[in-house]
Design an enzyme around this catalytic site. Sequence first.
Site, PDB file in Angstrom:
ATOM      1  N   ASN A   1       0.863  -1.183   0.000  1.00  0.00           N
ATOM      2  CA  ASN A   1       0.000   0.000   0.000  1.00  0.00           C
ATOM      3  C   ASN A   1       0.901   1.234   0.000  1.00  0.00           C
ATOM      4  O   ASN A   1       1.503   1.572   1.011  1.00  0.00           O
ATOM      5  CB  ASN A   1      -0.894  -0.030   1.253  1.00  0.00           C
ATOM      6  CG  ASN A   1      -1.755   1.204   1.372  1.00  0.00           C
ATOM      7  OD1 ASN A   1      -1.829   2.012   0.448  1.00  0.00           O
ATOM      8  ND2 ASN A   1      -2.411   1.363   2.520  1.00  0.00           N
TER       9      ASN A   1
ATOM     10  N   GLU B   1      -7.134   4.484   7.471  1.00  0.00           N
ATOM     11  CA  GLU B   1      -6.990   5.925   7.232  1.00  0.00           C
ATOM     12  C   GLU B   1      -8.253   6.497   6.582  1.00  0.00           C
ATOM     13  O   GLU B   1      -8.607   7.653   6.812  1.00  0.00           O
ATOM     14  CB  GLU B   1      -5.727   6.180   6.391  1.00  0.00           C
ATOM     15  CG  GLU B   1      -4.479   6.015   7.252  1.00  0.00           C
ATOM     16  CD  GLU B   1      -3.280   5.407   6.555  1.00  0.00           C
ATOM     17  OE1 GLU B   1      -3.214   5.414   5.318  1.00  0.00           O
ATOM     18  OE2 GLU B   1      -2.395   4.895   7.273  1.00  0.00           O
TER      19      GLU B   1
ATOM     20  N   GLU C   1      -5.626  -5.038  10.319  1.00  0.00           N
ATOM     21  CA  GLU C   1      -4.629  -4.009  10.592  1.00  0.00           C
ATOM     22  C   GLU C   1      -5.013  -3.272  11.872  1.00  0.00           C
ATOM     23  O   GLU C   1      -5.844  -2.336  11.830  1.00  0.00           O
ATOM     24  CB  GLU C   1      -4.571  -3.017   9.433  1.00  0.00           C
ATOM     25  CG  GLU C   1      -4.129  -3.650   8.133  1.00  0.00           C
ATOM     26  CD  GLU C   1      -3.577  -2.613   7.162  1.00  0.00           C
ATOM     27  OE1 GLU C   1      -2.415  -2.760   6.785  1.00  0.00           O
ATOM     28  OE2 GLU C   1      -4.281  -1.661   6.820  1.00  0.00           O
TER      29      GLU C   1
ATOM     30  N   LYS D   1      -0.026   4.289  -0.375  1.00  0.00           N
ATOM     31  CA  LYS D   1      -0.708   5.468   0.186  1.00  0.00           C
ATOM     32  C   LYS D   1      -0.502   6.697  -0.723  1.00  0.00           C
ATOM     33  O   LYS D   1      -0.451   6.551  -1.942  1.00  0.00           O
ATOM     34  CB  LYS D   1      -0.229   5.714   1.620  1.00  0.00           C
ATOM     35  CG  LYS D   1      -0.322   4.436   2.460  1.00  0.00           C
ATOM     36  CD  LYS D   1      -0.173   4.661   3.921  1.00  0.00           C
ATOM     37  CE  LYS D   1      -0.284   3.325   4.645  1.00  0.00           C
ATOM     38  NZ  LYS D   1      -0.308   3.438   6.085  1.00  0.00           N
TER      39      LYS D   1
ATOM     40  N   SER E   1       3.084  -2.120  10.500  1.00  0.00           N
ATOM     41  CA  SER E   1       4.519  -2.129  10.808  1.00  0.00           C
ATOM     42  C   SER E   1       5.220  -3.439  10.439  1.00  0.00           C
ATOM     43  O   SER E   1       6.128  -3.883  11.142  1.00  0.00           O
ATOM     44  CB  SER E   1       4.754  -1.768  12.277  1.00  0.00           C
ATOM     45  OG  SER E   1       4.314  -0.440  12.521  1.00  0.00           O
TER      46      SER E   1
ATOM     47  N   HIS F   1      -9.745   0.937   4.429  1.00  0.00           N
ATOM     48  CA  HIS F   1      -8.470   1.117   5.127  1.00  0.00           C
ATOM     49  C   HIS F   1      -8.688   2.043   6.324  1.00  0.00           C
ATOM     50  O   HIS F   1      -9.502   2.973   6.263  1.00  0.00           O
ATOM     51  CB  HIS F   1      -7.422   1.700   4.178  1.00  0.00           C
ATOM     52  CG  HIS F   1      -6.051   1.716   4.791  1.00  0.00           C
ATOM     53  ND1 HIS F   1      -5.649   2.721   5.642  1.00  0.00           N
ATOM     54  CD2 HIS F   1      -5.027   0.832   4.735  1.00  0.00           C
ATOM     55  CE1 HIS F   1      -4.418   2.458   6.061  1.00  0.00           C
ATOM     56  NE2 HIS F   1      -4.015   1.320   5.528  1.00  0.00           N
TER      57      HIS F   1
ATOM     58  N   GLY G   1       1.987   2.272  10.832  1.00  0.00           N
ATOM     59  CA  GLY G   1       2.926   3.378  10.702  1.00  0.00           C
ATOM     60  C   GLY G   1       3.564   3.810  12.010  1.00  0.00           C
ATOM     61  O   GLY G   1       4.167   4.876  12.091  1.00  0.00           O
TER      62      GLY G   1
END
Length: 250
Positions: A8, A98, A169, A10, A214, A96, A175
Amino acid sequence: MKQLIAANWKMYKTVAEAKSVACELTDLVPDLPENAEVAVFPPFTALAAVAEAFKGRAGFTLGAQDVYPAGEGAFTGEISPLMLLDAGCAYVLCGHSERRHVLGESDEFVGKKVAFSLEQGLAVVLCVGETLPQREAGDLSGVLRRQLESGLAGVPAGLEANRIVIAYEPVWAIGTGKVAGVAEIEQAHAIIRSYLEEFCPAIGRDVRILYGGSVKENNAGEIKRLVNVNGLLVGGASLQAGSFAQIIEA
Ligand code: PGA
């Protein structure tokens, strides 16, 4: 079932950068491990460049990071499944964290994206996962149940198991450098497997469940081999071809 190792990217990379990393990746991994499939999710502007770089390379597939659940219309800024298929995508990410937490997408809206993308012929990677406060409140199972129940509500009967993938996730691991522990990953994946069997009884056993959050070169091999882990969704460590190649081969 092949493991899916997904990148991904992003909101990173110009067209030239995406092209260069995709070409470097296919050079670094001339032969994919037999049990692996790779999917790269670049920004929309770089889909064509990555499609070109993957041409003729079996097992290297293209995906989009988001989609809108309509065929066409007055939806400024959005993109349809047909446009993504036309650009060479096989996969799309839905839900996702985000998009859920930064852009405010609801479970129901994510479910609409999943259903419409499947109907139009894309394979879907549905992302789920709990925030730290939800985990600390003992709500892991409840969050996963809610996200999966809504996310899978429109999955058509008769769908092949490889058309839908779940990515677990945990939001607190994305991250942050804080990877979930082995026991935490196995626990969450077992919960997801049981909900898959409940909500999609015909295919639930065979749907791939990826871990994301991560993932790096030094932990990918161990995570890949856990029970009910059928691949990885990698953010930061997929931005360089060298580290992503090591993750593919770990
Ligand atoms: P990360 O991101 O690997 O940088 O934690 C994973 C993701 O957001 O899919």
